[in-house]
Motif scaffolding. Structure first.
Motif, PDB file in Angstrom:
ATOM      1  N   VAL A 267      31.801  38.223 106.508  1.00  0.00           N
ATOM      2  CA  VAL A 267      31.261  39.579 106.601  1.00  0.00           C
ATOM      3  C   VAL A 267      32.654  40.501 106.851  1.00  0.00           C
ATOM      4  O   VAL A 267      33.113  40.170 107.835  1.00  0.00           O
ATOM      5  CB  VAL A 267      30.249  40.144 107.393  1.00  0.00           C
ATOM      6  CG1 VAL A 267      30.047  41.515 107.465  1.00  0.00           C
ATOM      7  CG2 VAL A 267      29.080  39.343 107.398  1.00  0.00           C
ATOM      8  N   PRO A 268      33.320  41.259 105.813  1.00  0.00           N
ATOM      9  CA  PRO A 268      34.311  42.159 106.224  1.00  0.00           C
ATOM     10  C   PRO A 268      33.966  43.142 107.233  1.00  0.00           C
ATOM     11  O   PRO A 268      32.801  43.679 107.677  1.00  0.00           O
ATOM     12  CB  PRO A 268      34.655  42.782 105.026  1.00  0.00           C
ATOM     13  CG  PRO A 268      33.395  42.805 104.251  1.00  0.00           C
ATOM     14  CD  PRO A 268      32.506  41.581 104.757  1.00  0.00           C
ATOM     15  N   VAL A 283      38.342  35.060 103.691  1.00  0.00           N
ATOM     16  CA  VAL A 283      38.286  35.474 102.332  1.00  0.00           C
ATOM     17  C   VAL A 283      39.559  35.525 101.715  1.00  0.00           C
ATOM     18  O   VAL A 283      39.671  34.897 100.314  1.00  0.00           O
ATOM     19  CB  VAL A 283      37.769  37.011 102.329  1.00  0.00           C
ATOM     20  CG1 VAL A 283      37.775  37.768 101.097  1.00  0.00           C
ATOM     21  CG2 VAL A 283      36.357  36.989 102.994  1.00  0.00           C
ATOM     22  N   VAL A 290      33.167  37.508 100.233  1.00  0.00           N
ATOM     23  CA  VAL A 290      32.497  38.545 100.826  1.00  0.00           C
ATOM     24  C   VAL A 290      31.007  38.784 100.754  1.00  0.00           C
ATOM     25  O   VAL A 290      30.577  38.968  99.676  1.00  0.00           O
ATOM     26  CB  VAL A 290      33.386  39.752 100.182  1.00  0.00           C
ATOM     27  CG1 VAL A 290      32.629  40.954 100.701  1.00  0.00           C
ATOM     28  CG2 VAL A 290      34.679  39.802 100.479  1.00  0.00           C
ATOM     29  N   THR A 292      27.995  41.420 102.260  1.00  0.00           N
ATOM     30  CA  THR A 292      27.985  42.903 102.813  1.00  0.00           C
ATOM     31  C   THR A 292      26.690  43.403 103.144  1.00  0.00           C
ATOM     32  O   THR A 292      26.392  44.401 103.605  1.00  0.00           O
ATOM     33  CB  THR A 292      28.840  44.056 102.073  1.00  0.00           C
ATOM     34  OG1 THR A 292      28.076  44.180 100.813  1.00  0.00           O
ATOM     35  CG2 THR A 292      30.149  43.605 101.395  1.00  0.00           C
ATOM     36  N   GLU A 296      22.939  40.120  99.646  1.00  0.00           N
ATOM     37  CA  GLU A 296      24.099  39.245  99.171  1.00  0.00           C
ATOM     38  C   GLU A 296      24.286  37.918 100.068  1.00  0.00           C
ATOM     39  O   GLU A 296      24.683  36.895  99.176  1.00  0.00           O
ATOM     40  CB  GLU A 296      25.575  39.998  99.414  1.00  0.00           C
ATOM     41  CG  GLU A 296      25.490  41.291  98.501  1.00  0.00           C
ATOM     42  CD  GLU A 296      26.694  42.225  98.861  1.00  0.00           C
ATOM     43  OE1 GLU A 296      26.793  43.132  98.045  1.00  0.00           O
ATOM     44  OE2 GLU A 296      27.570  41.733  99.537  1.00  0.00           O
TER      45      GLU A 296
ATOM     46  N   PRO B 268      39.206  46.050 103.166  1.00  0.00           N
ATOM     47  CA  PRO B 268      37.799  46.080 103.618  1.00  0.00           C
ATOM     48  C   PRO B 268      37.460  46.943 104.806  1.00  0.00           C
ATOM     49  O   PRO B 268      38.578  47.147 105.447  1.00  0.00           O
ATOM     50  CB  PRO B 268      37.775  44.347 104.211  1.00  0.00           C
ATOM     51  CG  PRO B 268      39.013  44.103 104.645  1.00  0.00           C
ATOM     52  CD  PRO B 268      40.040  44.801 103.600  1.00  0.00           C
ATOM     53  N   VAL B 271      30.744  47.118 106.555  1.00  0.00           N
ATOM     54  CA  VAL B 271      29.942  46.976 105.452  1.00  0.00           C
ATOM     55  C   VAL B 271      28.718  48.016 105.832  1.00  0.00           C
ATOM     56  O   VAL B 271      27.889  48.451 104.927  1.00  0.00           O
ATOM     57  CB  VAL B 271      29.074  45.609 105.678  1.00  0.00           C
ATOM     58  CG1 VAL B 271      30.317  44.633 105.381  1.00  0.00           C
ATOM     59  CG2 VAL B 271      28.244  45.255 106.614  1.00  0.00           C
ATOM     60  N   ARG B 284      34.184  41.160  95.719  1.00  0.00           N
ATOM     61  CA  ARG B 284      33.265  40.445  95.294  1.00  0.00           C
ATOM     62  C   ARG B 284      33.563  40.104  93.964  1.00  0.00           C
ATOM     63  O   ARG B 284      33.006  38.719  93.656  1.00  0.00           O
ATOM     64  CB  ARG B 284      31.863  41.058  95.675  1.00  0.00           C
ATOM     65  CG  ARG B 284      31.416  40.699  97.182  1.00  0.00           C
ATOM     66  CD  ARG B 284      30.265  41.562  97.262  1.00  0.00           C
ATOM     67  NE  ARG B 284      29.091  41.057  96.369  1.00  0.00           N
ATOM     68  CZ  ARG B 284      28.453  40.150  96.686  1.00  0.00           C
ATOM     69  NH1 ARG B 284      28.657  39.142  97.642  1.00  0.00           N
ATOM     70  NH2 ARG B 284      27.520  40.014  96.004  1.00  0.00           N
TER      71      ARG B 284
END
Lengths: 390, 390
Positions: A267-268, A283, A290, A292, A296, B268, B271, B284
């Motif tokens: 998760v960014p 990543v 990635v 988010t 996903e 990034p 999220v 992505r």
């Protein structure tokens, strides 16, 4: 040695594994490999035969003192069971640990898992591990909770440790969504570390499962955490790292996930947050995708065709509802000062008459204003695409 | 028609391009392709020959009225020059626009660029475009400013639009670091949009360059923004998207960057932030690499071997300074309740005597406490790796 109750007749393999579990450190890949290749009974007997002989003298002496029937009885009395390969509920994902090379001297298939709780471990084949930093940010704990809730709502179990921060948030998120969530511990499954998570761990033991490779009573040590991380990676279908600093146990779990060729997501977060550096590294190195959103995550761990994600789309805008020709005219109308129909016609490339007609229609739709030359209305300006356009 | 001053003798091509620039919309790929293949003089003359004939009658009529000498004179008087292919300062990166297919009906090499400012445009071959949302967050503007500052400090020019949000932050970040920064506009290079950025744009025109494909006086329209985006992508060495919503002009610039096979980075963000969704989508989809720092931006756009990034590392810890054997012993010491030397020996697999000796050394280093059984000290616990370990 009393009559065996936890072990059934012919359960020599289980008894050998229980005995070895007392003297072999979790994740000791040398012994675990021998057990996998020769069988637990053979390895136990070989060790016992070395009593008094270096270098195995100490292990052999301790092994001789272990009463596996009593171990299993005592475990059963405290609500623990010892799940071993061949048991119906054995989580077959663990068998994949036979393949990767050791990492930090840990590896291979565990002798068995000490389990407290009603969940059958084979249910974990569809689980998603949600792991990350102890010193998580409020952002990280919020996202971990949200992702775990989405996993729970989709009917998949969540897997994590029992640490502060992301682990804690993942369990609570799953529980809040009515999901199943399982803690994999470095200490014995009858113990709680950290103590502050006693009620959480007891709740998981009452409703799902608390699992450990370390025998009952065992203390949490660093090697046991490193060994535990490979189990988190191997038990489920894939792993999501929510926040992880550069030097992070979660990156160890991520590494095992990658080595097991299971899906790995990260998760960014803000690039200004040290807590997200590890996730961004995963990543950048190509190890992790990635992720988010909960959708996903489900797509990441889904089998082909399951849970395909609709990429987020902006809401429909007025300009979606006009004709292509009208859009060309609209796009030629300036934002600020008004201009004549001829200027718009030149900019859009249509004839003056046609341009004038489309401008009247756009005026009727409230998209252009013709009072002092043609210009976009506030509606059309709000409607403009983001990021560089007027 | 007065004597040409801005156009030199034999500068028929420049005059034809200046005239066409008045009647051809920026990025009109059909006309631009003809100019590229047949030459500007031929296309101008062919259009003029169609006066009175549909469908080019209108364009031809307007073209006949344009006096390119006067155009160039007027531009020169207001500090503008018209840079065309073949000029020494022509930024050759624009020639790559001959290759990609049109996007949203825009494409190909521009007729020329109207430029205000002392910077030679060929200096932009090493520029980095920093683009993103108008409605940026404080996070996004901070990061854009930091990245642009790093680019500026490295001696590379920054490229952006002149919008609110990321564009603005990028220019100011570069300027704050003593860097060179260039605005590429959708309106004429003599105009300012939005008006609030007048002093910024005037500063860029005084110190570097303000550039547009739209002739002087031209208004900013959506097609001109779309055309402008391809120039931002083509002028520099690569593009970084800092924040971009799902429907974002910055994604259009990103798309052009990808189509030109230039390096594309995306920063990034949370999220939970809509402003970062577009950047995450770019990663992505595999279009963009994650970039989290100025160094990583320089690495992204660097030629091989230039600006290689040292991945962030955690500071050295006490356990880095002890022997491998001591680490094995240390890793077998529990966090909470103290245990005897025998338990540590069992957990680490060394003999009792050796384990005892290493424990004494670890105590001398302040890493273990032996007062009530062996356990980790606060120093060793602080020193423990992040994320799951005790």
């Amino acid at each position: 040695m009393s009559a065996p109750t936890a072990a059934r007749a012919g359960d020599e393999d289980r008894l050998a594994r229980a005995a070895l579990s007392r003297v072999v450190e979790p994740g000791d890949h040398r012994v675990l490999r021998l057990v996998r290749e020769l069988g637990a009974v053979t390895v136990r007997d070989a060790l016992l035969a070395q009593r008094g002989q270096a270098p195995a003298a100490d292990v052999a002496a301790r092994l001789a003192e272990v009463d596996p029937h009593a171990e299993l009885d005592r475990a059963a009395r405290t609500g623990l069971r010892f799940v071993v390969p061949g048991d119906q509920e054995w989580p077959s994902g663990l068998d994949d640990l036979a393949r990767p090379e050791p990492l930090q001297h840990r590896g291979d298939v565990p002798l068995g898992l000490w389990v407290r709780g009603p969940l059958r471990l084979d249910a974990l084949h569809s689980a998603v591990a949600v792991v990350g930093a102890r010193s998580a940010t409020t952002y990280g704990t919020r996202v971990a909770g949200d992702l775990a809730a989405a996993v729970g709502r989709a009917g998949l179990p969540v897997l994590s440790g029992a640490a502060f921060g992301i682990d804690d948030a993942a369990h609570r998120g799953a529980l809040g969504a009515g999901g199943t969530t399982v803690a994999v511990l470095a200490c014995g499954a009858d113990r709680v570390y950290p103590e502050a998570h006693r009620s959480l761990v007891e709740h998981l033991a009452a409703t799902a499962a608390v699992v450990s490779e370390t025998p009952p009573g065992g203390a949490p040590t660093r090697v046991r955490f490193l060994s535990r991380n490979r189990l988190i990676a191997a038990l489920g279908r894939g792993t999501v790292v929510v926040e992880a600093a550069v030097r992070s146990g979660a990156l160890n779990t991520a590494n095992w996930t990658e080595r097991l060729h299971r899906p790995l997501g990260a998760v960014p977060g803000p690039v200004t947050s040290a807590a997200s550096q590890g996730a961004h590294q995963l990543v950048r190195s190509g190890a992790a995708a990635v992720v988010t959103s909960g959708q996903e995550v489900l797509e990441l761990v889904g089998r082909a065709g399951e849970a395909l994600v609709d990429e987020p789309r902006a809401p429909a805008r007025p300009r979606d509802r006009i004709s292509a020709r009208q859009r060309v005219v609209l796009d030629a109308v300036p934002v600020g000062r008004g201009v004549g129909s001829d200027a718009v016609a030149r900019a859009c490339g249509f004839g003056l008459v046609e341009t004038g007609a489309e401008l009247q229609r756009l005026r009727a739709l409230g998209l252009v204003d013709g009072d002092a030359g043609w210009r976009l209305t506030d509606l059309a300006r709000r409607d403009r695409p983001e990021g560089g356009e007027p």
